[in-house]
Write a protein that holds these residues in place. Structure first.
Motif, short mmCIF file in Angstrom:
data_model
loop_
_atom_site.label_atom_id
_atom_site.label_comp_id
_atom_site.label_asym_id
_atom_site.label_seq_id
_atom_site.Cartn_x
_atom_site.Cartn_y
_atom_site.Cartn_z
N ASN A 40 0.85 -1.18 0.00
CA ASN A 40 0.00 0.00 0.00
C ASN A 40 0.89 1.24 0.00
O ASN A 40 1.69 1.43 0.93
N PRO A 41 0.81 2.10 -1.02
CA PRO A 41 1.71 3.27 -1.09
C PRO A 41 1.47 4.28 0.04
O PRO A 41 2.34 5.11 0.32
N PHE A 42 0.33 4.21 0.69
CA PHE A 42 0.06 5.12 1.80
C PHE A 42 0.74 4.66 3.09
O PHE A 42 1.20 5.47 3.89
N TRP A 128 -4.20 6.78 6.54
CA TRP A 128 -3.52 6.62 5.26
C TRP A 128 -2.84 7.92 4.82
O TRP A 128 -1.77 7.90 4.23
N GLU A 152 -0.95 14.63 -4.52
CA GLU A 152 -0.13 13.55 -3.95
C GLU A 152 -1.00 12.41 -3.43
O GLU A 152 -0.68 11.23 -3.62
N ASN A 155 -2.27 10.50 -6.50
CA ASN A 155 -1.26 9.63 -7.12
C ASN A 155 -1.16 8.29 -6.40
O ASN A 155 -1.05 7.23 -7.03
N ASN A 156 -1.17 8.33 -5.08
CA ASN A 156 -1.13 7.09 -4.31
C ASN A 156 -2.41 6.29 -4.49
O ASN A 156 -2.39 5.06 -4.61
N LYS A 159 -2.56 4.15 -7.57
CA LYS A 159 -1.84 2.89 -7.46
C LYS A 159 -2.67 1.83 -6.74
O LYS A 159 -2.69 0.65 -7.13
#
Length: 381
Positions: A40-42, A128, A152, A155-156, A159
């Motif tokens: 998870n990008p967060f 998150w 920003e 963007n996450n 994904k």
């Protein structure tokens, strides 16, 4: 405009849950090991933790994802709540703070702009995105800073959505089940505009409908809920494709809110040419307007619905319907109604309003007739 009862999907929920949960499980299990272990990008933890317990798919995940209403009050899964808050905040990317302040009746100055931006972020802040918000500590100062924060997060989120789309996606819903969902509701008029019929018909034994199945929360931005049954709103194509599109910011979620008694149609006689003939429905020298509630939150949402779905502009075309109703109210006196009931005994077993006007004004269900909200409000006035 029209609030929907959650029971509208009662007849199809079990079948829908069985099919969709099976599809999601099958699609997920077909992912490679690397795909299943994407981070998870967060948070940098494994995204599969959203719905796995001890590496087994949690059945409660399916139930809440597929069958729950989508709101912060109804969801209990912490991952769903974090996702919903994060995704909803990205819908403020093009937020026009001055327009919002005008609707609130407040001054369009820097102090109020700062306050509104801070309030919005505070509402949707969650585990998150809290670290991203901390990085953009001056996000509230101007539109550019605010947009950088949203970018920003977006963007996450993109994904996360890309990963989710491998096993949760609207394209996995076949057309036959989609039409069955719409036709099983019994909804025969678009709930967004209350003007267009939703009809069903058969082609070579297959049931079809004239409605779209709108995603209230757009499937591209809210991928997680792209197969959630309470994200589906049977709607006419004009409302879905031409007006709403992907807009949701501060709109009424039909499974929780509608105009109800908060917003009512009325005839506005402020035109200079309005006269007695206008009052009794013999000319159209008036405007059809909508009263708004004093509650600020409800008022903003209702105003947004009116603008997005062009309610005022479209309903100006229905003045003839309003005038016909007014004419009938003058003609159908109490004495005339009593004479009808005495002469035609069957009228004792049906609504006299429905017989005379085509609407039962004692029935709060506004879903089965076009313009029923308009007619109900004007009749009551």
């Amino acid at each position: 405009m029209i609030q929907l009862n959650e029971r509208v999907y009662e007849r199809v929920k079990a079948e829908y849950y069985e099919q969709i949960s099976r599809i999601i499980r099958s699609k997920y299990e077909s992912l490679s090991s690397d795909e299943q272990n994407v981070l998870n990008p967060f948070t940098n933890d494994k995204m599969k933790n959203m719905f796995l317990i001890d590496d087994e798919i949690d059945s409660s995940f399916f139930e809440e994802l597929i069958l729950s209403k989508i709101s912060l009050e109804k969801l209990s899964n912490k991952y769903f709540i974090n996702y919903l808050k994060s995704a909803y905040l990205t819908t403020f990317k093009g937020f026009k703070v001055d327009v919002y302040l005008v609707r609130l009746g407040k001054k369009t100055d820097s102090r109020n702009r700062y306050k509104i931006r801070k309030e919005i972020v505070e509402i949707y802040n969650n585990n998150w995105i809290s670290s991203i918000i901390d990085k953009h500590e001056q996000y509230y100062l101007n539109a550019e800073n605010f947009k950088e924060l949203i970018n920003e997060i977006e963007n996450n989120l993109d994904k996360v959505n890309l990963w989710l789309s491998k096993f949760i996606d609207y394209k996995f819903l076949d057309a036959k089940l989609r039409h069955k969902i719409i036709s099983s509701t019994g909804i025969s008029v678009c709930p967004y505009c209350n003007r267009q019929y939703i009809s069903k018909y058969e082609v070579e034994g297959s049931e079809k409908t004239t409605a779209d199945l709108d995603h209230f929360y757009p499937k591209k931005k809210f991928q997680l809920f792209s197969l959630s049954i309470y994200n589906f709103i049977p709607a006419c194509q004009i409302c879905n494709q031409r007006f709403k599109k992907t807009k949701i910011n501060n709109l009424l979620y039909p499974f929780e809110e509608g105009f109800n008694d908060y917003a009512r149609f009325f005839r506005d006689f402020t035109r200079l040419e309005s006269n007695y003939l206008t009052l009794i429905g013999l000319d159209e020298h008036y405007d059809l307007n909508i009263s708004l509630p004093t509650d600020i939150g409800k008022r903003v949402k209702i105003q947004n619905n009116i603008e997005v779905f062009k309610i005022k502009e479209l309903y100006e075309n229905n003045k003839r319907d309003v005038n016909l109703l007014i004419n009938r109210k003058y003609i159908y006196s109490d004495e005339y109604i009593s004479m009808l009931q005495e002469k035609f005994g069957f009228l004792e077993n049906v609504s006299i309003d429905e017989f005379l006007y085509g609407y039962d004004f004692g029935d709060d269900d506004n879903l089965d007739r076009p313009l029923s909200k308009l007619i109900h409000d004007i009749y009551g006035n």
